[in-house]
Design a protein around this motif. Structure first.
Motif, PDB file in Angstrom:
ATOM      1  N   SER A   1      -0.111  -6.437   4.519  1.00 47.80           N
ATOM      2  CA  SER A   1       0.717  -6.720   3.404  1.00 47.80           C
ATOM      3  C   SER A   1       0.356  -7.957   2.511  1.00 47.80           C
TER       4      SER A   1
ATOM      5  N   THR B   1      -5.095  -2.470   4.708  1.00 46.13           N
ATOM      6  CA  THR B   1      -3.568  -2.321   5.417  1.00 46.13           C
ATOM      7  C   THR B   1      -2.634  -3.195   5.444  1.00 46.13           C
TER       8      THR B   1
ATOM      9  N   LYS C   1      -6.901  -8.977   1.228  1.00 44.17           N
ATOM     10  CA  LYS C   1      -6.550  -7.791   0.897  1.00 44.17           C
ATOM     11  C   LYS C   1      -7.334  -6.786   1.158  1.00 44.17           C
TER      12      LYS C   1
ATOM     13  N   GLN D   1     -11.843  -6.245  11.914  1.00 45.12           N
ATOM     14  CA  GLN D   1     -10.870  -5.658  11.014  1.00 45.12           C
ATOM     15  C   GLN D   1      -9.793  -4.946  12.112  1.00 45.12           C
TER      16      GLN D   1
ATOM     17  N   GLU E   1      -5.700  -5.396  12.219  1.00 44.46           N
ATOM     18  CA  GLU E   1      -4.807  -4.307  12.092  1.00 44.46           C
ATOM     19  C   GLU E   1      -4.273  -3.893  13.516  1.00 44.46           C
TER      20      GLU E   1
ATOM     21  N   SER F   1       2.018  -2.355  13.718  1.00 42.00           N
ATOM     22  CA  SER F   1       0.637  -1.936  13.427  1.00 42.00           C
ATOM     23  C   SER F   1       0.313  -0.439  13.798  1.00 42.00           C
ATOM     24  N   THR F   2      -0.583   0.155  13.144  1.00 42.96           N
ATOM     25  CA  THR F   2      -1.077   1.448  13.762  1.00 42.96           C
ATOM     26  C   THR F   2      -2.203   1.494  14.572  1.00 42.96           C
ATOM     27  N   LYS F   3      -3.048   0.480  14.932  1.00 36.43           N
ATOM     28  CA  LYS F   3      -4.132   0.405  15.654  1.00 36.43           C
ATOM     29  C   LYS F   3      -3.399  -0.374  17.087  1.00 36.43           C
TER      30      LYS F   3
END
Length: 388
Positions: free
Chosen positions: A168, A166, A161, A144, A148, A369-371
């Protein structure tokens, strides 16, 4: 700009090759784009003499070479993986195109993704993934985190999903052709029954024998269908039709025609608005649904059931049935003509989201991405999954 498209391509699967061609079309809109392709085989099916490069490009080959180095239970080092990249071109971006190849059915492709991620991180380039079917998945927090950490992670179905909340969710990458789909078909003068059954899911030859009876031919004639088109959407779908059965159909005024996946890519899908389709193949369902053609979707396991049901979520209207019910479902349609219409507005909405996503990628303006998984984290995934 040097673009590496990675996908389950080269093996003759119509759906994967259609996705590849759709993505090439989008990237070809860029100025000075050089397109490289990574596939697990060299047999790409390209329309319109698309110019792509397959040399010094293939992350599948990198993974296979690295796998040889794990013989005897040895673990790969960061230095070994970095050295494997020396055989590759220097790319400006990596894009995992859609399909259902990165999941627990083929878990070594988790390692493939991690290897490409390490390349992207070392070269400081974006890595995108669109239209992925991640079901069935391994419940692994590391995976995961990897998904991400991609520059874009986009999925094609609800189960995927659920796995990556996270991500789209713009459906299958084949939706790129939603506004162009009729130009990718060839008009048939007469309506047909179109059959595409996978013989490796169940005994397709036996199903065909059970279907193509005198009663069935008579119902087809009553329905004013003039032809049976058998589609081989992948090499393993090949179902032989005995000569006596072919001649018997002719006696009822029915021609039997065979069409390969390669022909579909190069010449278009056979199209008559009054045709009817029965298919276990996901992309035959999706593309004919995009064309507004009625049909029945057949599954032989939960993987394909999920895939076909995801098309309903995208606006498709085909009934999804277990392979044991093919004959009853077809006879029901021939007798009563009861089927759901496609929700064109819903499919158009999700196709618009897909187009917008690709436009942002091509303009290099996607939501990032946030990670940010470390190289050590990616290496751990490679070592765990490359041998599976």
């Amino acid at each position: 700009m040097k673009i590496n498209l990675i996908g389950a391509v080269g093996g003759g699967n119509f759906g994967d090759e259609f996705i590849l061609n759709s993505c090439i079309t989008e990237y070809s809109k860029m100025n000075r784009a050089t397109i490289f392709v990574s596939g697990f085989n060299d047999g790409l099916i390209l329309k319109n003499n698309c110019a792509v490069i397959t040399e010094k490009t293939n992350f599948f080959q990198v993974m296979m070479n690295l796998k040889k180095e794990t013989a005897g239970g040895l673990y790969l080092s960061f230095e070994q993986i970095a050295a494997s990249f020396e055989s590759l071109e220097t790319f400006d971006l990596i894009h995992f195109i859609g399909g259902g190849y990165i999941n627990s059915l083929w878990p070594n492709n988790y390692a493939l993704l991690a290897i490409a991620y390490m390349y992207a991180k070392l070269h400081e380039i974006p890595i995108y993934a669109t239209g992925l079917g991640l079901y069935p998945f391994v419940e692994d927090e590391k995976l995961q985190d990897l998904f991400e950490s991609l520059s874009v992670i986009d999925v094609r179905d609800k189960e995927s999903k659920y796995f990556i909340p996270t991500a789209s969710y713009t459906g299958d990458d084949a939706l790129l052709e939603f506004y162009n789909i009729e130009q990718l078909s060839r008009i048939e003068d007469v309506p047909s029954l179109i059959i595409s059954l996978q013989s490796h899911l169940f005994d397709g030859a036996l199903q065909m024998k059970n279907l193509l009876s005198d009663d069935f031919f008579a119902l087809l004639r009553k329905k004013k269908l003039k032809k049976i088109i058998i589609i081989e959407a992948a090499p393993e779908d090949n179902i032989a039709i005995p000569r006596e059965l072919y001649n018997h159909a002719l006696n009822y005024g029915l021609e039997i025609e065979f069409c390969s996946g390669s022909e579909l890519i190069k010449n278009g899908l056979p199209l008559n608005k009054k045709s009817f389709v029965v298919s276990s193949r996901y992309h035959i369902n999706l593309l004919y649904s995009m064309l507004g053609i009625a049909g029945i979707a057949v599954y032989g396991n939960d993987y394909y059931k999920n895939k076909h049901e995801s098309i309903i979520d995208m606006g498709g209207g085909w009934e999804v049935i277990n392979q044991e019910n093919i004959k009853n479902a077809l006879y029901s349609w021939l007798s009563f003509n009861d089927y759901e219409d496609m929700d064109k507005s819903k499919m158009e909405s999700i196709a618009s989201a897909k187009k917008s996503l690709f436009s942002n990628i091509i303009d290099n303006t996607p939501t990032m991405s946030t990670k940010n998984m470390s190289l050590e984290g990616a290496l751990a995934i490679v070592n765990e999954y490359i041998v599976k």
